[in-house]
Enzyme design. Structure first.
Site, PDB file in Angstrom:
ATOM      1  N   THR A 276       0.870  -1.346  -0.105  1.00 30.09           N
ATOM      2  CA  THR A 276      -0.066   0.051   0.096  1.00 30.09           C
ATOM      3  C   THR A 276       1.005   1.368  -0.010  1.00 30.09           C
ATOM      4  OG1 THR A 276      -0.003   0.512   2.640  1.00 30.09           O
ATOM      5  CG2 THR A 276      -1.370  -1.319   1.367  1.00 30.09           C
ATOM      6  N   CYS A 277       0.308   2.560   0.173  1.00 27.48           N
ATOM      7  CA  CYS A 277       1.049   3.439   0.172  1.00 27.48           C
ATOM      8  C   CYS A 277       1.869   3.707   1.352  1.00 27.48           C
ATOM      9  CB  CYS A 277       0.122   4.850  -0.190  1.00 27.48           C
ATOM     10  SG  CYS A 277      -1.215   4.863   1.174  1.00 27.48           S
TER      11      CYS A 277
ATOM     12  N   ARG B 232       2.876   1.022   3.356  1.00 25.70           N
ATOM     13  CA  ARG B 232       3.586  -0.202   3.900  1.00 25.70           C
ATOM     14  C   ARG B 232       3.884  -1.328   2.934  1.00 25.70           C
ATOM     15  NH1 ARG B 232       1.822  -2.045   8.388  1.00 25.70           N
ATOM     16  NH2 ARG B 232       0.461  -0.174   8.632  1.00 25.70           N
TER      17      ARG B 232
ATOM     18  N   SER C 239      -1.729   1.717  11.403  1.00 34.04           N
ATOM     19  CA  SER C 239      -2.077   2.943  10.461  1.00 34.04           C
ATOM     20  C   SER C 239      -1.410   4.086  10.750  1.00 34.04           C
ATOM     21  CB  SER C 239      -3.471   2.889   9.819  1.00 34.04           C
ATOM     22  OG  SER C 239      -3.765   1.414   9.115  1.00 34.04           O
TER      23      SER C 239
ATOM     24  N   SER D  37     -10.232   2.598   8.110  1.00 31.41           N
ATOM     25  CA  SER D  37     -10.851   1.318   7.689  1.00 31.41           C
ATOM     26  C   SER D  37     -10.395   0.930   6.281  1.00 31.41           C
ATOM     27  CB  SER D  37     -12.382   1.544   7.448  1.00 31.41           C
ATOM     28  OG  SER D  37     -12.710   2.746   6.635  1.00 31.41           O
TER      29      SER D  37
ATOM     30  N   GLN E 125      -7.590  -3.353   1.632  1.00 29.94           N
ATOM     31  CA  GLN E 125      -6.283  -3.641   1.074  1.00 29.94           C
ATOM     32  C   GLN E 125      -5.853  -5.051   1.508  1.00 29.94           C
ATOM     33  OE1 GLN E 125      -4.601   0.007   2.413  1.00 29.94           O
ATOM     34  NE2 GLN E 125      -4.705   1.008   0.712  1.00 29.94           N
TER      35      GLN E 125
ATOM     36  N   GLY F 186      -9.439   4.381  -8.141  1.00 33.11           N
ATOM     37  CA  GLY F 186      -9.388   3.314  -7.076  1.00 33.11           C
ATOM     38  C   GLY F 186      -9.867   3.673  -5.719  1.00 33.11           C
ATOM     39  N   GLU F 187      -9.602   2.822  -4.936  1.00 30.70           N
ATOM     40  CA  GLU F 187     -10.411   2.993  -3.334  1.00 30.70           C
ATOM     41  C   GLU F 187     -10.099   4.432  -2.874  1.00 30.70           C
ATOM     42  OE1 GLU F 187     -11.398   0.569   0.762  1.00 30.70           O
ATOM     43  OE2 GLU F 187      -9.605  -0.068  -0.745  1.00 30.70           O
ATOM     44  N   THR F 188      -8.967   4.955  -2.957  1.00 31.73           N
ATOM     45  CA  THR F 188      -8.659   6.042  -2.323  1.00 31.73           C
ATOM     46  C   THR F 188      -9.397   7.295  -2.981  1.00 31.73           C
ATOM     47  OG1 THR F 188      -6.280   5.333  -1.752  1.00 31.73           O
ATOM     48  CG2 THR F 188      -6.660   7.960  -1.821  1.00 31.73           C
TER      49      THR F 188
END
Length: 432
Positions: free
Chosen positions: A49-50, A52, A101, A107, A112, A183-185
């Site tokens: 992810t952004c 990790r 996080s 959430s 992810q 995407g989700e973000t």
């Protein structure tokens, strides 16, 4: 086999390193295919992810994982953390719950983690161990969010960025916002922006159909990504979160947009890893660039307000880790018990078949029964008897004590089966 987690996150590595460590686009399935071919690695999953990049694996050779990571993403060793077995389980539970996080309790990370699990299943790198672990992490996250206030007023990087945009351009109903990606973000950003009644919403994405779908949901306008630079000058605020391997918003393009806008400021949020917006954009007069690391300072207030709920969630996770490890231990002990029962039933069936055949051939029943009894005794007890002799010679007191617990000697009492067996195995071929 041992469960391992190797990784880095926003706490151990700056954005430049997280950018180098990420597996985006086609790099993720290629990495999983490579992991599948490693010897002594039974199962593997990658979470990227952004904030990790983490490798989950079941293996007897953690050094092999480190070597693989160094080969594919060199220069990360000094920023990596390693967790094993119970610590690895605890870490995944904390990640899925949002306790690890940047935005405490957010959430988005759960989705992810689910994507990571799904990708590993699709590429055949997930077995029973990791499959069970990941699915249990989903349940733990749901339980923690349901039973604590960690999920109250959900906060994400996207919502934090939107809140900063609202502070800078209040009210939003006089602003044009450009979203890059679908995407989700970006979906979360679109949701928060539509709630803030933004005046005009533009959405550019490589797959135009996805941009159209998102635009229809939030009253926006869809743009092909190829026309992005034609519309930069229209935007007061830009949010970008794609999976592009290189920046798609350059310094020269933003400079041109500012010239067209007659130096009217542009606020840019780069929510992607690797970065979507060239770092040099932040040096331009009237361009205000925020990256994910910049947002960490903005979310610190949220972290403090959720600390009490986080402590409760941590207690839930500790209990779940213990239960999970107890279950694993119990399942590990089932294997030898199953082998013992299989050995016993196979031996019984084999000797019973022989006895029936002898009876059918007219052999006296008394003789057949006696041979059956001796055969069962010898076959069943020869392996443990031989193992106990070897243990005694090797001074393996642990195994001897285990046998004493299984066959306790009472005062004035000798276990007839054990006594008979030892005599018989000295005199009789155990295969007879």
């Amino acid at each position: 086999m041992t469960l391992w987690v190797l990784g880095l996150n926003h706490q151990t590595a700056p954005m430049e390193l997280r950018e180098r460590a990420s597996f985006v686009g086609d790099a993720l399935p290629r990495a999983l295919d490579s992991l599948r071919n490693l010897p002594n690695v039974n199962e593997a999953a990658l979470l990227s992810t952004c904030n990790r990049t983490e490798l989950y694996a079941e293996t007897t050779n953690a050094q092999m994982l480190l070597n693989w990571l160094e080969q594919h993403r060199p220069g990360l060793q000094n920023h990596l953390y390693q967790y094993r077995d119970a610590a690895a389980v605890r870490h995944l539970f904390r990640v899925a719950t949002g306790l690890d996080s940047m935005v405490l309790g957010e959430s988005q990370i759960l989705g992810q983690v689910k994507d990571s699990w799904s990708m590993a299943r699709t590429h055949g790198t997930l077995g029973n161990t990791l499959d069970r672990l990941f699915q249990h992490s989903f349940s733990v996250a749901k339980h923690a969010r349901t039973n604590t206030r960690i999920g109250t007023n959900p906060v994400s990087i996207a919502s934090t960025a939107v809140r900063l945009a609202q502070d800078a351009f209040s009210p939003l109903n006089e602003s044009t916002v450009l979203l890059i990606g679908a995407g989700e973000t970006i979906q979360l950003a679109a949701k928060h922006l539509s709630e803030g009644r933004v005046q005009r919403l533009l959405i550019a994405n490589r797959t135009h159909a996805k941009a159209q779908m998102l635009a229809s949901q939030h009253g926006g306008y869809a743009l092909p990504l190829t026309e992005l630079n034609l519309h930069l000058a229209e935007a007061d605020i830009i949010f970008s979160a794609t999976a592009a391997p290189t920046p798609i918003v350059t310094q020269s393009n933003v400079e041109s947009a500012l010239h067209i806008r007659k130096r009217k400021p542009i606020l840019l949020f780069d929510l992607a890893i690797p970065r979507d917006i060239e770092t040099e954009v932040g040096t331009l007069t009237d361009a205000y660039l925020y990256t994910i690391d910049d947002l960490e300072r903005a979310v610190e207030e949220n972290r403090h307000s959720r600390r009490e709920a986080a402590e409760t969630a941590e207690a839930i996770i500790e209990l779940q880790v213990k239960r999970y490890m107890d279950t694993l231990q119990a399942q590990a002990h089932q294997a030898p018990l199953r082998r013992l029962r299989t050995f016993g039933t196979t031996t019984r069936d084999e000797l019973l078949t022989r006895a029936r055949r002898q009876l059918a051939n007219g052999r006296p029943a008394e003789e057949v029964l006696e041979q059956l009894a001796h055969g069962l005794t010898n076959r069943l007890l020869h392996p443990p008897t031989a193992a106990l002799r070897e243990a005694a010679l090797a001074n393996n007191t642990e195994l001897v004590r285990a046998a004493e617990q299984l066959f306790p000697e009472k005062p004035g009492y000798h276990h007839p089966t054990l006594q008979t067996t030892i005599v018989k195995t000295d005199e009789t071929d155990p295969a007879s």
